[in-house]
Scaffold this motif. Structure first.
Motif, PDB file in Angstrom:
ATOM      1  N   UNK A   1      46.492  42.134  45.434  1.00 54.77           N
ATOM      2  CA  UNK A   1      46.007  40.802  45.066  1.00 54.77           C
ATOM      3  C   UNK A   1      44.618  40.891  44.429  1.00 54.77           C
ATOM      4  N   UNK A   2      43.742  41.712  45.007  1.00 52.77           N
ATOM      5  CA  UNK A   2      42.389  41.865  44.464  1.00 52.77           C
ATOM      6  C   UNK A   2      42.439  42.403  43.039  1.00 52.77           C
ATOM      7  N   UNK A   3      43.249  43.436  42.840  1.00 51.02           N
ATOM      8  CA  UNK A   3      43.366  44.005  41.498  1.00 51.02           C
ATOM      9  C   UNK A   3      44.027  43.028  40.534  1.00 51.02           C
TER      10      UNK A   3
ATOM     11  N   UNK B   1      53.707  52.050  28.940  1.00 53.32           N
ATOM     12  CA  UNK B   1      53.215  53.004  29.934  1.00 53.32           C
ATOM     13  C   UNK B   1      53.513  52.518  31.354  1.00 53.32           C
ATOM     14  N   UNK B   2      53.297  51.213  31.575  1.00 52.81           N
ATOM     15  CA  UNK B   2      53.594  50.644  32.883  1.00 52.81           C
ATOM     16  C   UNK B   2      55.064  50.764  33.235  1.00 52.81           C
TER      17      UNK B   2
ATOM     18  N   UNK C   1      52.221  47.529  41.814  1.00 51.51           N
ATOM     19  CA  UNK C   1      51.875  46.142  41.520  1.00 51.51           C
ATOM     20  C   UNK C   1      51.143  46.034  40.184  1.00 51.51           C
ATOM     21  N   UNK C   2      50.237  46.996  39.931  1.00 54.65           N
ATOM     22  CA  UNK C   2      49.524  46.987  38.652  1.00 54.65           C
ATOM     23  C   UNK C   2      50.510  47.154  37.504  1.00 54.65           C
ATOM     24  N   UNK C   3      51.455  48.073  37.670  1.00 55.17           N
ATOM     25  CA  UNK C   3      52.435  48.344  36.611  1.00 55.17           C
ATOM     26  C   UNK C   3      53.289  47.115  36.309  1.00 55.17           C
TER      27      UNK C   3
ATOM     28  N   UNK D   1      50.148  38.255  35.422  1.00 56.55           N
ATOM     29  CA  UNK D   1      48.759  37.806  35.293  1.00 56.55           C
ATOM     30  C   UNK D   1      48.559  36.950  34.050  1.00 56.55           C
ATOM     31  N   UNK D   2      49.301  37.240  33.004  1.00 58.17           N
ATOM     32  CA  UNK D   2      49.195  36.423  31.786  1.00 58.17           C
ATOM     33  C   UNK D   2      49.706  35.009  32.050  1.00 58.17           C
TER      34      UNK D   2
END
Length: 232
Positions: free
Chosen positions: A54-56, A76-77, A117-119, A125-126
């Motif tokens: 969540x923080x990231x 890449x993701x 989660x980042x991937x 997020x958009x």
């Protein structure tokens, strides 16, 4: 206090809905990553992994517009997500059982959750940034993003625990979860702006097919790898 007195709950509801709908796969990742932890550590793994993710994600939302323009980021993701799906499927309860202490296994699970989660979070997020853009510019937008994501944490944690409960009783869910990550990865790769720029817009039409192939590939190769490990 000013934020809470002027808050637009419709926007907050949109952010929560986006995070839950687009983040449903995150609950699967969290459950897969924590399934081999000791029962006493599962809750800690879920909480720390979710908190870090969540923080990231909040940080990523701040740079959402810039991220959207980076060529081959989604590509890449997607590749990273394919590898994570494969590794989560192949991993067994005996893996690293004698080599890693319990704390090491816990933090390994947390790192897996955050990286996955980042991937997966580019589209997420958009969409969240777009919803927050309905309010006045400035710190209020950031406040809406943070508040909405924080409210969604219990929903993601609860979903993860439900999936973990089901995994303990129906191991096939691990295979299906890995396939879900493959599906997401295939769609991400074929909708990457950099790839579209070089190949053409028509490649987006094959994103669904790519998702199906990637999902099947992760499940098939993961199953073959698991059988090979059992024979050894």
């Amino acid at each position: 206090m000013e934020f809470f007195t002027t808050i637009d709950w419709a926007v907050i509801a949109q952010i929560i809905m986006i995070d839950v709908l687009l983040g449903g796969d995150n609950a699967v990742v969290i459950a897969l990553a924590c399934r081999n932890l000791h029962p006493n550590q599962r809750r800690r793994g879920i909480m720390w992994g979710t908190a870090g993710a969540i923080i990231l994600r909040i940080i990523l939302v701040v740079f959402a517009v810039t991220l959207l323009k980076i060529p081959f980021l989604k590509f890449t993701g997607g590749l990273l997500l394919l590898w994570i799906g494969y590794k989560l499927m192949v991993q067994t309860e005996d893996d690293d059982g004698h080599e890693l202490e319990a704390s090491d296994k816990l933090w390994a699970a947390v790192k897996t959750i955050i990286v996955a989660d980042i991937a997966m979070s580019v589209d997420n997020v958009i969409a969240i940034a777009g919803a927050a853009g309905q309010v006045d510019a400035g710190h209020h937008q950031f406040g809406y993003i943070v508040f909405g994501l924080l409210v969604s944490i219990p929903l993601i944690v609860g979903g993860s625990q439900i999936v973990l409960y089901l995994i303990d009783r129906f191991p096939i869910i691990v295979t299906l979860g890995a396939g879900l990550l493959g599906w997401i990865a295939g769609g991400m790769i074929f909708t990457d702006p950099g790839l579209i720029q070089y190949v053409g817009n028509h490649i987006e039409a094959y994103s669904t097919t790519a998702g199906v192939i990637a999902a099947l590939g992760v499940m098939i190769f993961g199953e073959l790898a698991k059988r090979s490990k059992r024979k050894k």
